[in-house]
Design a protein around this motif. Structure first.
Motif, PDB file in Angstrom:
ATOM      1  N   THR A  30       0.832  -1.203   0.000  1.00  0.00           N
ATOM      2  CA  THR A  30       0.000   0.000   0.000  1.00  0.00           C
ATOM      3  C   THR A  30       0.866   1.252   0.000  1.00  0.00           C
ATOM      4  O   THR A  30       0.476   2.294   0.512  1.00  0.00           O
ATOM      5  CB  THR A  30      -0.936   0.018   1.220  1.00  0.00           C
ATOM      6  OG1 THR A  30      -0.154  -0.095   2.417  1.00  0.00           O
ATOM      7  CG2 THR A  30      -1.941  -1.114   1.145  1.00  0.00           C
ATOM      8  N   ARG A  65      -8.381  10.628  -6.601  1.00  0.00           N
ATOM      9  CA  ARG A  65      -8.708  10.906  -5.202  1.00  0.00           C
ATOM     10  C   ARG A  65     -10.147  11.377  -5.120  1.00  0.00           C
ATOM     11  O   ARG A  65     -10.560  12.271  -5.849  1.00  0.00           O
ATOM     12  CB  ARG A  65      -7.795  11.970  -4.623  1.00  0.00           C
ATOM     13  CG  ARG A  65      -6.349  11.537  -4.431  1.00  0.00           C
ATOM     14  CD  ARG A  65      -5.558  12.666  -3.798  1.00  0.00           C
ATOM     15  NE  ARG A  65      -4.163  12.327  -3.604  1.00  0.00           N
ATOM     16  CZ  ARG A  65      -3.665  11.767  -2.505  1.00  0.00           C
ATOM     17  NH1 ARG A  65      -4.483  11.488  -1.496  1.00  0.00           N
ATOM     18  NH2 ARG A  65      -2.387  11.499  -2.400  1.00  0.00           N
ATOM     19  N   GLU A 121      -6.133   3.605  -0.662  1.00  0.00           N
ATOM     20  CA  GLU A 121      -6.952   3.987   0.484  1.00  0.00           C
ATOM     21  C   GLU A 121      -8.419   3.864   0.095  1.00  0.00           C
ATOM     22  O   GLU A 121      -8.810   4.252  -1.004  1.00  0.00           O
ATOM     23  CB  GLU A 121      -6.640   5.424   0.900  1.00  0.00           C
ATOM     24  CG  GLU A 121      -7.375   5.905   2.144  1.00  0.00           C
ATOM     25  CD  GLU A 121      -6.955   7.307   2.545  1.00  0.00           C
ATOM     26  OE1 GLU A 121      -7.808   8.034   3.093  1.00  0.00           O
ATOM     27  OE2 GLU A 121      -5.784   7.668   2.289  1.00  0.00           O
ATOM     28  N   SER A 122      -9.231   3.312   0.990  1.00  0.00           N
ATOM     29  CA  SER A 122     -10.659   3.158   0.693  1.00  0.00           C
ATOM     30  C   SER A 122     -11.433   3.047   2.000  1.00  0.00           C
ATOM     31  O   SER A 122     -11.556   1.969   2.572  1.00  0.00           O
ATOM     32  CB  SER A 122     -10.901   1.918  -0.173  1.00  0.00           C
ATOM     33  OG  SER A 122     -12.263   1.780  -0.481  1.00  0.00           O
ATOM     34  N   SER A 123     -11.969   4.184   2.466  1.00  0.00           N
ATOM     35  CA  SER A 123     -12.751   4.175   3.692  1.00  0.00           C
ATOM     36  C   SER A 123     -14.193   4.584   3.455  1.00  0.00           C
ATOM     37  O   SER A 123     -14.980   4.653   4.398  1.00  0.00           O
ATOM     38  CB  SER A 123     -12.108   5.123   4.728  1.00  0.00           C
ATOM     39  OG  SER A 123     -12.082   6.445   4.231  1.00  0.00           O
ATOM     40  N   PRO A 180      -7.447  -1.476  -0.013  1.00  0.00           N
ATOM     41  CA  PRO A 180      -6.041  -1.083  -0.086  1.00  0.00           C
ATOM     42  C   PRO A 180      -5.131  -2.289  -0.358  1.00  0.00           C
ATOM     43  O   PRO A 180      -5.283  -3.348   0.253  1.00  0.00           O
ATOM     44  CB  PRO A 180      -5.780  -0.477   1.293  1.00  0.00           C
ATOM     45  CG  PRO A 180      -7.114   0.087   1.693  1.00  0.00           C
ATOM     46  CD  PRO A 180      -8.118  -0.904   1.177  1.00  0.00           C
ATOM     47  N   ARG A 202     -11.252   7.976  -0.741  1.00  0.00           N
ATOM     48  CA  ARG A 202     -10.830   6.893  -1.626  1.00  0.00           C
ATOM     49  C   ARG A 202      -9.670   7.398  -2.469  1.00  0.00           C
ATOM     50  O   ARG A 202      -9.762   8.461  -3.081  1.00  0.00           O
ATOM     51  CB  ARG A 202     -11.988   6.462  -2.520  1.00  0.00           C
ATOM     52  CG  ARG A 202     -11.734   5.239  -3.400  1.00  0.00           C
ATOM     53  CD  ARG A 202     -13.047   4.852  -4.083  1.00  0.00           C
ATOM     54  NE  ARG A 202     -12.960   3.622  -4.861  1.00  0.00           N
ATOM     55  CZ  ARG A 202     -12.852   3.585  -6.197  1.00  0.00           C
ATOM     56  NH1 ARG A 202     -12.789   4.711  -6.881  1.00  0.00           N
ATOM     57  NH2 ARG A 202     -12.803   2.436  -6.819  1.00  0.00           N
ATOM     58  N   TRP A 203      -8.563   6.636  -2.483  1.00  0.00           N
ATOM     59  CA  TRP A 203      -7.383   7.056  -3.235  1.00  0.00           C
ATOM     60  C   TRP A 203      -6.906   5.870  -4.078  1.00  0.00           C
ATOM     61  O   TRP A 203      -6.526   4.829  -3.561  1.00  0.00           O
ATOM     62  CB  TRP A 203      -6.284   7.517  -2.269  1.00  0.00           C
ATOM     63  CG  TRP A 203      -4.999   7.890  -2.935  1.00  0.00           C
ATOM     64  CD1 TRP A 203      -4.811   8.295  -4.228  1.00  0.00           C
ATOM     65  CD2 TRP A 203      -3.692   7.900  -2.334  1.00  0.00           C
ATOM     66  NE1 TRP A 203      -3.490   8.575  -4.473  1.00  0.00           N
ATOM     67  CE2 TRP A 203      -2.778   8.341  -3.328  1.00  0.00           C
ATOM     68  CE3 TRP A 203      -3.221   7.595  -1.069  1.00  0.00           C
ATOM     69  CZ2 TRP A 203      -1.412   8.467  -3.075  1.00  0.00           C
ATOM     70  CZ3 TRP A 203      -1.859   7.724  -0.814  1.00  0.00           C
ATOM     71  CH2 TRP A 203      -0.966   8.147  -1.806  1.00  0.00           C
TER      72      TRP A 203
END
Length: 380
Positions: A153, A180, A217-219, A328, A352-353
């Motif tokens: 990651t 992003r 990143e993914s929340s 991720p 979210r990236w």
């Protein structure tokens, strides 16, 4: 038992095996000789141009010993050995594919039924094991996409994915691009809205044939990735209405991008692209980048738009889509000449990236062929 017969004063050879006769022209056989005078030993490239081979080449004699076919060519009086298996693998005296829109044996089209068996590889395994890598690449080639799990990651991890099979294709967007997204953003540029399924960069010629999207990143809730097999969508259109398939494959659309200073990209290609013998080789579908269609005759424009609308409806059909969420350390590789991709909308809060880049399919197919050849040699 295999037998050979020479016909038409040596103009062609017939090989009879397993109850079937397969023919080869003398000039084709001579041009495809693999002796050291015709081909370079190291790389297999031809050392002769066709002009160096007599136009009146014929087969003076033919014999077979086990699995080796030996031919002598006139007027050169040159003898060449051919593996029987190579000749049969490269036979062209076969039934031709009929009708526009056929796909090769190495391509398997799909719909939402593939959801139960999404082609997935483990990053650590494909990085360390050539057999695992070959299996994953074979699935990407066959289905037009593949997912990787359990990757790092860290920033630019996607470059390590491309290193597995090829090279990054740099564009005006750079060697990579950032994706992003913030849910409930302060700036609408970072929107969580969904995107319609599309192929990327249809305004380029040639288009980048592979895209890699890597999640760091993914929340946020939602935002699942979606893929649709453009070849299967075209097959459905053809089954419903041959005229609609024909009008989209026989007339060019125009695509354009001029969103940056100094950048004006244009292409002129059909939405459904066929080879001269009717093989389906490409899909370009992106409503955001479609320019004015000007290459369709007046009396076919209504039909064209009806076909374009229906193809879009098929692509939007939930029965056509395969969805999965990228966490991720996960990514997917997609064949941008065939498979459309999209993103579902977001809800709630979070970020979210993803990072993305382009590559070319010839590198992936070359790596796959090399791995398969090595595996075959090891088995022998």
């Amino acid at each position: 038992m295999t037998t050979l017969t020479v016909h038409d004063d040596g103009k062609y050879l017939a090989i009879q095996t397993q109850g079937k006769s397969t023919r080869f022209h003398a000039i084709w056989l001579r041009d495809n000789a693999w002796d050291s005078e015709t081909r370079a030993t190291g790389n297999g490239q031809r050392l002769l141009a066709l002009r160096d081979i007599p136009a009146d080449t014929s087969i003076a004699s033919a014999g077979i010993d086990g699995e080796v076919v030996t031919l002598t060519f006139a007027p050169e009086d040159k003898s060449v050995d051919y593996p029987l298996s190579w000749l049969m693998d490269n036979a062209y005296d076969t039934e031709s594919n009929t009708g526009a829109g056929w796909t090769g044996a190495a391509v398997q089209t799909w719909d939402s039924g593939l959801m139960a068996d999404v082609p997935v590889g483990d990053y650590a395994k494909v990085s360390a094991d050539d057999r695992a890598l070959a299996s994953w690449l074979d699935n990407v080639a066959r289905y037009g996409f593949g997912k990787l799990e359990n990757g790092p990651t860290t920033d630019l991890s996607l470059m390590q994915v491309v290193d597995l099979f090829g090279y990054v294709r740099e564009t005006n967007y750079g060697r990579h691009f950032e994706v992003r997204t913030e849910v409930n953003p302060t700036n609408l540029a970072f929107t969580g809205l969904g995107l319609q399924a599309h192929t990327d960069n249809p305004y380029r010629d040639p288009v980048p044939s592979l895209q890699v999207l890597y999640c760091l990143e993914s929340s946020a809730a939602g935002g699942e990735n979606m893929v649709v097999d453009g070849f299967r969508a075209a097959e459905r259109l053809r089954a419903e209405n041959q005229e609609w398939f024909d009008v989209l494959s026989q007339h060019c659309a125009r695509f354009e991008y001029a969103g940056e200073e100094g950048v004006v990209l244009r292409s002129r290609r059909p939405m459904i692209e066929l080879s001269p013998d009717g093989e389906m080789i490409g899909i370009r579908f992106n409503n955001r980048s479609l320019a004015a269609v000007t290459d369709v005759p007046f009396d076919k424009m209504d039909t064209y738009y009806a076909a374009y609308r229906r193809l879009g409806e098929i692509i939007d059909d939930p029965d056509m889509e395969v969805t999965f969420r990228l966490e991720p350390g996960e990514c997917f590789v997609v064949d941008n000449t065939r498979v459309l991709h999209a993103r579902k909308a977001y809800s709630g809060t979070g970020t979210r990236w993803l990072q993305g880049c382009y590559a070319d399919k010839d590198g992936l197919l070359s790596k796959l062929a090399g791995l398969q050849a090595t595996t075959l040699e090891a088995a022998e």
